[in-house]
Design a protein around this motif. Structure first.
Motif, short mmCIF file in Angstrom:
data_model
loop_
_atom_site.label_atom_id
_atom_site.label_comp_id
_atom_site.label_asym_id
_atom_site.label_seq_id
_atom_site.Cartn_x
_atom_site.Cartn_y
_atom_site.Cartn_z
N GLY A 22 0.82 -1.20 0.00
CA GLY A 22 0.00 0.00 0.00
C GLY A 22 0.85 1.25 0.00
N ASP A 23 0.19 2.38 -0.28
CA ASP A 23 0.94 3.63 -0.33
C ASP A 23 0.24 4.78 0.37
N GLY A 24 -0.97 4.60 0.82
CA GLY A 24 -1.71 5.73 1.37
C GLY A 24 -2.00 5.59 2.84
N VAL A 25 -2.64 6.63 3.41
CA VAL A 25 -3.00 6.65 4.83
C VAL A 25 -4.03 5.57 5.12
N ASN A 26 -4.94 5.33 4.18
CA ASN A 26 -5.97 4.32 4.42
C ASN A 26 -5.41 2.90 4.39
N ASP A 27 -4.20 2.71 3.90
CA ASP A 27 -3.58 1.38 3.87
C ASP A 27 -2.81 1.06 5.15
N ALA A 28 -2.57 2.04 6.00
CA ALA A 28 -1.73 1.85 7.18
C ALA A 28 -2.25 0.76 8.12
N PRO A 29 -3.56 0.70 8.44
CA PRO A 29 -4.01 -0.37 9.33
C PRO A 29 -3.80 -1.77 8.74
N ALA A 30 -4.05 -1.91 7.44
CA ALA A 30 -3.85 -3.21 6.80
C ALA A 30 -2.37 -3.57 6.76
N LEU A 31 -1.50 -2.58 6.58
CA LEU A 31 -0.05 -2.83 6.57
C LEU A 31 0.43 -3.31 7.93
N SER A 32 -0.15 -2.77 9.00
CA SER A 32 0.29 -3.16 10.33
C SER A 32 -0.23 -4.54 10.72
N VAL A 33 -1.40 -4.95 10.21
CA VAL A 33 -1.98 -6.24 10.55
C VAL A 33 -1.36 -7.37 9.73
N ALA A 34 -0.94 -7.08 8.52
CA ALA A 34 -0.39 -8.11 7.63
C ALA A 34 0.89 -8.68 8.21
N ASP A 35 1.20 -9.91 7.82
CA ASP A 35 2.45 -10.53 8.26
C ASP A 35 3.65 -9.75 7.72
N VAL A 36 3.56 -9.33 6.46
CA VAL A 36 4.59 -8.49 5.85
C VAL A 36 3.89 -7.32 5.18
N GLY A 37 4.20 -6.12 5.63
CA GLY A 37 3.63 -4.92 5.05
C GLY A 37 4.67 -4.22 4.19
N VAL A 38 4.28 -3.85 2.97
CA VAL A 38 5.19 -3.20 2.04
C VAL A 38 4.58 -1.86 1.65
N ALA A 39 5.31 -0.79 1.92
CA ALA A 39 4.84 0.56 1.57
C ALA A 39 5.63 1.07 0.37
N MET A 40 4.95 1.86 -0.45
CA MET A 40 5.61 2.49 -1.59
C MET A 40 6.28 3.76 -1.10
#
Length: 163
Positions: A22-40
């Protein structure tokens, strides 16, 4: 339902991992819950803070390259560990049989260290990187760029010349 499936799979030793990009503010919760979070890298700073991995640009092929390289690294590490343990086991058996001296134990240990290092360095080669990226390696051929084959001719003093 997904949580129950994950628990059941983890009891069987088949836990499935989740990767979120993900790359946006709305993706932050999903990035933190995922086993591996990848930000652009060009996204929101909150997404970069919550992720495990941050790509410096928006090129997703780098993510695929990193995953494939990680698989090769893990395979190489397992090879190195197995080889090292095998040689050390042989050295231990020879020691108990009275055939191994301290000098040969040191030589075998240093030799294993050098071979393991060289085996790990194969990951740095262009051929390995090209195979991960899916590029075809250049095969030595006797063809020119336009597809014509080279013509061999003999010169006056009987030397072979490639034209």
């Amino acid at each position: 339902r997904m949580l129950e499936d994950n628990r059941h799979a983890s009891l069987l030793g088949k836990k499935k991992l989740t990767l979120m990009v993900g790359d946006g503010v709305n993706d932050a919760p999903a990035l933190s819950v995922a086993d591996v979070g990848v930000a652009m890298g060009e996204g929101a700073s909150l997404a970069m803070e919550m992720s495990d991995v941050t790509l410096m640009d928006s090129n997703l092929s780098k993510l695929l390259f990193s995953i494939n390289m990680g698989v090769k690294v893990i395979k190489t590490v397992k090879e190195n560990i197995a080889f090292s343990m095998l040689v050390n086991l042989i050295a231990i058996v020879l020691t108990f049989m009275g055939k191994m001296t301290l000098l040969w134990a040191i030589v075998s240990d240093v030799g294993v260290m050098l071979l393991v290092t060289l085996n790990g360095m194969k990951l740095l080669s262009n051929r390995t990187i090209d195979s991960i990226e899916g590029k075809r390696t250049k095969e030595p051929s006797s063809k020119r760029n336009n597809g014509q084959k080279y013509r061999r001719t003999l010169t006056v003093d009987h030397e072979e010349e490639i034209v």
